[in-house]
Motif scaffolding. Structure first.
Motif, PDB file in Angstrom:
ATOM      1  N   VAL A   1      39.673  26.728 -49.022  1.00 17.55           N
ATOM      2  CA  VAL A   1      38.591  27.652 -48.693  1.00 17.55           C
ATOM      3  C   VAL A   1      38.822  28.095 -47.255  1.00 17.55           C
ATOM      4  N   THR A   2      38.731  29.405 -47.012  1.00 13.18           N
ATOM      5  CA  THR A   2      38.921  29.922 -45.660  1.00 13.18           C
ATOM      6  C   THR A   2      37.606  29.866 -44.892  1.00 13.18           C
ATOM      7  N   ILE A   3      37.676  30.144 -43.601  1.00 17.03           N
ATOM      8  CA  ILE A   3      36.459  30.148 -42.792  1.00 17.03           C
ATOM      9  C   ILE A   3      35.529  31.279 -43.198  1.00 17.03           C
ATOM     10  N   GLY A   4      36.056  32.281 -43.902  1.00 11.93           N
ATOM     11  CA  GLY A   4      35.239  33.382 -44.397  1.00 11.93           C
ATOM     12  C   GLY A   4      34.661  33.123 -45.772  1.00 11.93           C
ATOM     13  N   GLY A   5      34.999  31.976 -46.369  1.00 13.62           N
ATOM     14  CA  GLY A   5      34.459  31.611 -47.670  1.00 13.62           C
ATOM     15  C   GLY A   5      35.311  32.042 -48.852  1.00 13.62           C
ATOM     16  N   ILE A   6      36.515  32.536 -48.600  1.00 13.02           N
ATOM     17  CA  ILE A   6      37.400  32.959 -49.686  1.00 13.02           C
ATOM     18  C   ILE A   6      38.113  31.739 -50.241  1.00 13.02           C
ATOM     19  N   LYS A   7      38.033  31.581 -51.564  1.00 16.38           N
ATOM     20  CA  LYS A   7      38.688  30.460 -52.232  1.00 16.38           C
ATOM     21  C   LYS A   7      39.978  30.951 -52.862  1.00 16.38           C
ATOM     22  N   GLY A   8      41.006  30.119 -52.825  1.00 15.88           N
ATOM     23  CA  GLY A   8      42.266  30.495 -53.436  1.00 15.88           C
ATOM     24  C   GLY A   8      43.255  29.353 -53.450  1.00 15.88           C
ATOM     25  N   LYS A   9      44.436  29.654 -53.964  1.00 16.72           N
ATOM     26  CA  LYS A   9      45.515  28.676 -54.090  1.00 16.72           C
ATOM     27  C   LYS A   9      46.677  29.123 -53.212  1.00 16.72           C
ATOM     28  N   ILE A  10      47.219  28.197 -52.429  1.00 16.78           N
ATOM     29  CA  ILE A  10      48.334  28.519 -51.543  1.00 16.78           C
ATOM     30  C   ILE A  10      49.581  28.772 -52.389  1.00 16.78           C
ATOM     31  N   ILE A  11      50.212  29.932 -52.162  1.00 19.75           N
ATOM     32  CA  ILE A  11      51.437  30.235 -52.896  1.00 19.75           C
ATOM     33  C   ILE A  11      52.641  30.357 -51.969  1.00 19.75           C
ATOM     34  N   LYS A  12      52.404  30.498 -50.658  1.00 18.08           N
ATOM     35  CA  LYS A  12      53.519  30.600 -49.718  1.00 18.08           C
ATOM     36  C   LYS A  12      53.068  30.156 -48.341  1.00 18.08           C
ATOM     37  N   ILE A  13      53.914  29.375 -47.679  1.00 16.09           N
ATOM     38  CA  ILE A  13      53.652  28.944 -46.305  1.00 16.09           C
ATOM     39  C   ILE A  13      54.879  29.299 -45.487  1.00 16.09           C
ATOM     40  N   LYS A  14      54.666  30.048 -44.421  1.00 18.04           N
ATOM     41  CA  LYS A  14      55.770  30.417 -43.532  1.00 18.04           C
ATOM     42  C   LYS A  14      55.267  30.384 -42.097  1.00 18.04           C
ATOM     43  N   ASP A  15      55.771  29.441 -41.344  1.00 19.30           N
ATOM     44  CA  ASP A  15      55.382  29.252 -39.946  1.00 19.30           C
ATOM     45  C   ASP A  15      53.862  29.096 -39.822  1.00 19.30           C
ATOM     46  N   ASP A  16      53.222  30.070 -39.186  1.00 19.36           N
ATOM     47  CA  ASP A  16      51.784  29.991 -38.949  1.00 19.36           C
ATOM     48  C   ASP A  16      50.991  30.836 -39.953  1.00 19.36           C
ATOM     49  N   ASN A  17      51.671  31.378 -40.965  1.00 17.99           N
ATOM     50  CA  ASN A  17      51.027  32.226 -41.957  1.00 17.99           C
ATOM     51  C   ASN A  17      50.979  31.554 -43.318  1.00 17.99           C
ATOM     52  N   ILE A  18      49.924  31.846 -44.053  1.00 15.91           N
ATOM     53  CA  ILE A  18      49.738  31.297 -45.399  1.00 15.91           C
ATOM     54  C   ILE A  18      49.345  32.428 -46.323  1.00 15.91           C
ATOM     55  N   ARG A  19      49.952  32.474 -47.498  1.00 21.57           N
ATOM     56  CA  ARG A  19      49.563  33.456 -48.513  1.00 21.57           C
ATOM     57  C   ARG A  19      48.768  32.719 -49.582  1.00 21.57           C
ATOM     58  N   ILE A  20      47.572  33.253 -49.862  1.00 23.55           N
ATOM     59  CA  ILE A  20      46.663  32.641 -50.828  1.00 23.55           C
ATOM     60  C   ILE A  20      46.463  33.592 -51.997  1.00 23.55           C
ATOM     61  N   ARG A  21      46.574  33.062 -53.194  1.00 26.47           N
ATOM     62  CA  ARG A  21      46.292  33.853 -54.394  1.00 26.47           C
ATOM     63  C   ARG A  21      44.826  33.630 -54.745  1.00 26.47           C
ATOM     64  N   VAL A  22      44.040  34.716 -54.703  1.00 22.92           N
ATOM     65  CA  VAL A  22      42.612  34.618 -54.973  1.00 22.92           C
ATOM     66  C   VAL A  22      42.281  35.038 -56.398  1.00 22.92           C
ATOM     67  N   SER A  23      43.168  35.789 -57.029  1.00 25.44           N
ATOM     68  CA  SER A  23      42.987  36.236 -58.404  1.00 25.44           C
ATOM     69  C   SER A  23      44.363  36.636 -58.922  1.00 25.44           C
ATOM     70  N   SER A  24      44.459  36.918 -60.213  1.00 22.63           N
ATOM     71  CA  SER A  24      45.763  37.333 -60.716  1.00 22.63           C
ATOM     72  C   SER A  24      46.162  38.647 -60.044  1.00 22.63           C
ATOM     73  N   ASN A  25      47.365  38.660 -59.500  1.00 19.92           N
ATOM     74  CA  ASN A  25      47.921  39.819 -58.783  1.00 19.92           C
ATOM     75  C   ASN A  25      47.183  40.182 -57.504  1.00 19.92           C
TER      76      ASN A  25
END
Length: 84
Positions: free
Chosen positions: A31-55
């Motif tokens: 869960v992000t500080i903004g309340g967005i829920k998702g699943k981590i799909i990529k981690i690179k350095d200080d960045n994270i990509r979260i999948r919140v829905s299909s596509n």
């Protein structure tokens, strides 16, 4: 007394949060500080990509992660699903 009741608990909480950020792995549900829920799909350095829905993927800075709701049951730690 002021240090014991105010400063020390804040330092402890900050250290626990940093430890949580350092132990994030692909597949964790967060869960992000903004309340967005998702699943981590990529981690690179200080960045994270979260999948919140299909596509629907959103990039965040690591510090924007508030908490982990479910740890990844697999032991994968490398990039798996999306490569650019």
């Amino acid at each position: 007394i002021f240090w014991f009741f105010l400063i020390r608990p804040q330092q402890k909480q900050k250290k626990e949060h940093q430890n949580m950020l350092d132990n994030l792995v692909i597949g964790d549900k967060v869960v992000t500080i903004g309340g967005i829920k998702g699943k981590i799909i990529k981690i690179k350095d200080d960045n994270i990509r979260i999948r919140v829905s299909s596509n629907v993927d959103i990039d965040f800075v690591k510090n924007a992660i508030s908490r982990v709701t479910e740890k990844n049951s697999d032991n994968k730690t490398g990039e798996d699903e999306t490569e650019e």
